[in-house]
Design an enzyme around this catalytic site. Sequence first.
Site, PDB file in Angstrom:
ATOM      1  N   TYR A 147       0.833  -1.208   0.000  1.00  0.00           N
ATOM      2  CA  TYR A 147       0.000   0.000   0.000  1.00  0.00           C
ATOM      3  C   TYR A 147       0.873   1.266   0.000  1.00  0.00           C
ATOM      4  CZ  TYR A 147      -3.798   3.046   1.823  1.00  0.00           C
ATOM      5  OH  TYR A 147      -4.738   4.035   2.038  1.00  0.00           O
ATOM      6  N   LYS A 153       0.990   4.160  -2.849  1.00  0.00           N
ATOM      7  CA  LYS A 153       0.672   5.558  -2.537  1.00  0.00           C
ATOM      8  C   LYS A 153       1.880   6.471  -2.775  1.00  0.00           C
ATOM      9  CE  LYS A 153      -3.645   4.886  -1.248  1.00  0.00           C
ATOM     10  NZ  LYS A 153      -4.755   5.366  -2.101  1.00  0.00           N
TER      11      LYS A 153
HETATM   12  P1  NAP Z   1     -13.450   2.301   1.709  1.00  0.00           P
HETATM   13  O1  NAP Z   1     -14.447   2.832   2.673  1.00  0.00           O
HETATM   14  O2  NAP Z   1     -12.942   0.921   1.853  1.00  0.00           O
HETATM   15  O3  NAP Z   1     -14.045   2.502   0.227  1.00  0.00           O
HETATM   16  C1  NAP Z   1     -13.285   2.120  -0.872  1.00  0.00           C
HETATM   17  C2  NAP Z   1     -13.969   2.581  -2.143  1.00  0.00           C
HETATM   18  O4  NAP Z   1     -13.182   2.121  -3.256  1.00  0.00           O
HETATM   19  C3  NAP Z   1     -15.344   1.979  -2.287  1.00  0.00           C
HETATM   20  O5  NAP Z   1     -16.199   2.911  -2.909  1.00  0.00           O
HETATM   21  C4  NAP Z   1     -15.107   0.790  -3.209  1.00  0.00           C
HETATM   22  O6  NAP Z   1     -16.261   0.550  -3.957  1.00  0.00           O
HETATM   23  C5  NAP Z   1     -14.003   1.324  -4.104  1.00  0.00           C
HETATM   24  N1  NAP Z   1     -13.210   0.273  -4.707  1.00  0.00           N
HETATM   25  C6  NAP Z   1     -12.387  -0.607  -4.084  1.00  0.00           C
HETATM   26  N2  NAP Z   1     -11.872  -1.455  -4.986  1.00  0.00           N
HETATM   27  C7  NAP Z   1     -12.386  -1.102  -6.191  1.00  0.00           C
HETATM   28  C8  NAP Z   1     -12.235  -1.613  -7.491  1.00  0.00           C
HETATM   29  N3  NAP Z   1     -11.463  -2.662  -7.758  1.00  0.00           N
HETATM   30  N4  NAP Z   1     -12.917  -1.018  -8.501  1.00  0.00           N
HETATM   31  C9  NAP Z   1     -13.722   0.044  -8.255  1.00  0.00           C
HETATM   32  N5  NAP Z   1     -13.901   0.576  -7.040  1.00  0.00           N
HETATM   33  C10 NAP Z   1     -13.233  -0.004  -6.018  1.00  0.00           C
HETATM   34  O7  NAP Z   1     -12.151   3.223   1.664  1.00  0.00           O
HETATM   35  P2  NAP Z   1     -11.914   4.725   2.124  1.00  0.00           P
HETATM   36  O8  NAP Z   1     -11.419   4.696   3.503  1.00  0.00           O
HETATM   37  O9  NAP Z   1     -13.066   5.581   1.770  1.00  0.00           O
HETATM   38  O10 NAP Z   1     -10.661   5.085   1.200  1.00  0.00           O
HETATM   39  C11 NAP Z   1     -10.752   5.867   0.036  1.00  0.00           C
HETATM   40  C12 NAP Z   1      -9.357   6.246  -0.412  1.00  0.00           C
HETATM   41  O11 NAP Z   1      -8.692   6.947   0.635  1.00  0.00           O
HETATM   42  C13 NAP Z   1      -8.475   5.043  -0.752  1.00  0.00           C
HETATM   43  O12 NAP Z   1      -7.653   5.367  -1.845  1.00  0.00           O
HETATM   44  C14 NAP Z   1      -7.637   4.894   0.497  1.00  0.00           C
HETATM   45  O13 NAP Z   1      -6.422   4.258   0.220  1.00  0.00           O
HETATM   46  C15 NAP Z   1      -7.463   6.333   0.915  1.00  0.00           C
HETATM   47  N6  NAP Z   1      -7.119   6.482   2.327  1.00  0.00           N
HETATM   48  C16 NAP Z   1      -8.005   6.137   3.309  1.00  0.00           C
HETATM   49  C17 NAP Z   1      -7.638   6.319   4.644  1.00  0.00           C
HETATM   50  C18 NAP Z   1      -8.555   5.997   5.778  1.00  0.00           C
HETATM   51  O14 NAP Z   1      -8.124   6.139   6.926  1.00  0.00           O
HETATM   52  N7  NAP Z   1      -9.791   5.580   5.543  1.00  0.00           N
HETATM   53  C19 NAP Z   1      -6.372   6.817   4.948  1.00  0.00           C
HETATM   54  C20 NAP Z   1      -5.507   7.151   3.931  1.00  0.00           C
HETATM   55  C21 NAP Z   1      -5.899   6.988   2.626  1.00  0.00           C
HETATM   56  P3  NAP Z   1     -16.870  -0.915  -4.281  1.00  0.00           P
HETATM   57  O15 NAP Z   1     -16.469  -1.833  -3.190  1.00  0.00           O
HETATM   58  O16 NAP Z   1     -18.321  -0.602  -4.350  1.00  0.00           O
HETATM   59  O17 NAP Z   1     -16.294  -1.237  -5.613  1.00  0.00           O
END
Ligand code: NAP
Length: 252
Positions: free
Chosen positions: A159, A163
């Site tokens: 990851y 990133k």
């Molecule tokens: P999340 O709640 O797990 O949601 C992930 C989203 O990505 C969902 O809408 C999922 O939709 C979609 N997704 C995953 N795999 C996919 C695929 N193969 N094709 C199309 N869509 C896909 O994650 P989140 O926390 O909102 O994270 C969003 C972004 O922020 C990510 O890039 C993550 O790395 C980044 N981020 C998050 C955090 C945190 O603390 N939450 C911290 C740093 C960075 P479906 O399952 O419906 O396809």
Amino acid sequence: MSAQNAASERRVALVTGASRGIGRAIATRLAHDGRRVVLASRSEGPLAELQAEIERAGGSAAYVAVDVGDLAALQSAVEGVIEAEGRLDIVVNNAGITRDGLAMRMSDADFEDVLRVNLSAAFVVCRAAARSMMKQRFGRMVNIGSTSGVVGNAGQANYAAAKAGLIGMTKSLARELGGKGVTANVVAPGFVETDMTANLGDEIRARVLEGMSVKRLGLPEDIAAAVAYVSSDEAGYLTGQTICVDGGLTMS
Ligand code: NAP
């Protein structure tokens, strides 16, 4: 809805991973700010629900169900959006997955899957959008990174590599496209309350909070606010940057 975005000049934004979490908040915010938002993720049901919610609130949205890990399908989906909408002004590469584990035990598949969904997919979207953005002499590429990509994180070699890769890719795009009115930036969240962090144990949660200046986990809306600015018309002089929205966790 801002008057600046009357229907005739409404900017079109594609947001991947819009079905929940941070992507959902970004899409909702951009729609509130007057963008037409094209929602993308694998699951059609939540996208259709969000589209209806945005339209009930007076916004404009469409959706496309696509697995961003299927790079050929993703390329066609972006081309389809450009054809259907006649333009593409903003892309937000937010879809992401984790497959955590110590490096010594990490499988090739877990490394490669995370690279494909988090990094290669963002490249495909930016490449597919670049031509029409250059022609329009306007574009905003926003890639959702992570503080793990800035400072590393034990258990996240895959990851963090993806990133960190986004940061290098984004800087290169910024250098290639800046002269054409197209900016590229990374918004890097720290720890945000979503499904992705739902299983953090109490101990890790306490340790994370200790390292933060603002003593709470982030909300998806905190990230959406940064994306709203970076993708706005007025952010034309901001490019090649990584903006950590992390409650002061890294300060790097
Ligand atoms: P999340 O709640 O797990 O949601 C992930 C989203 O990505 C969902 O809408 C999922 O939709 C979609 N997704 C995953 N795999 C996919 C695929 N193969 N094709 C199309 N869509 C896909 O994650 P989140 O926390 O909102 O994270 C969003 C972004 O922020 C990510 O890039 C993550 O790395 C980044 N981020 C998050 C955090 C945190 O603390 N939450 C911290 C740093 C960075 P479906 O399952 O419906 O396809």
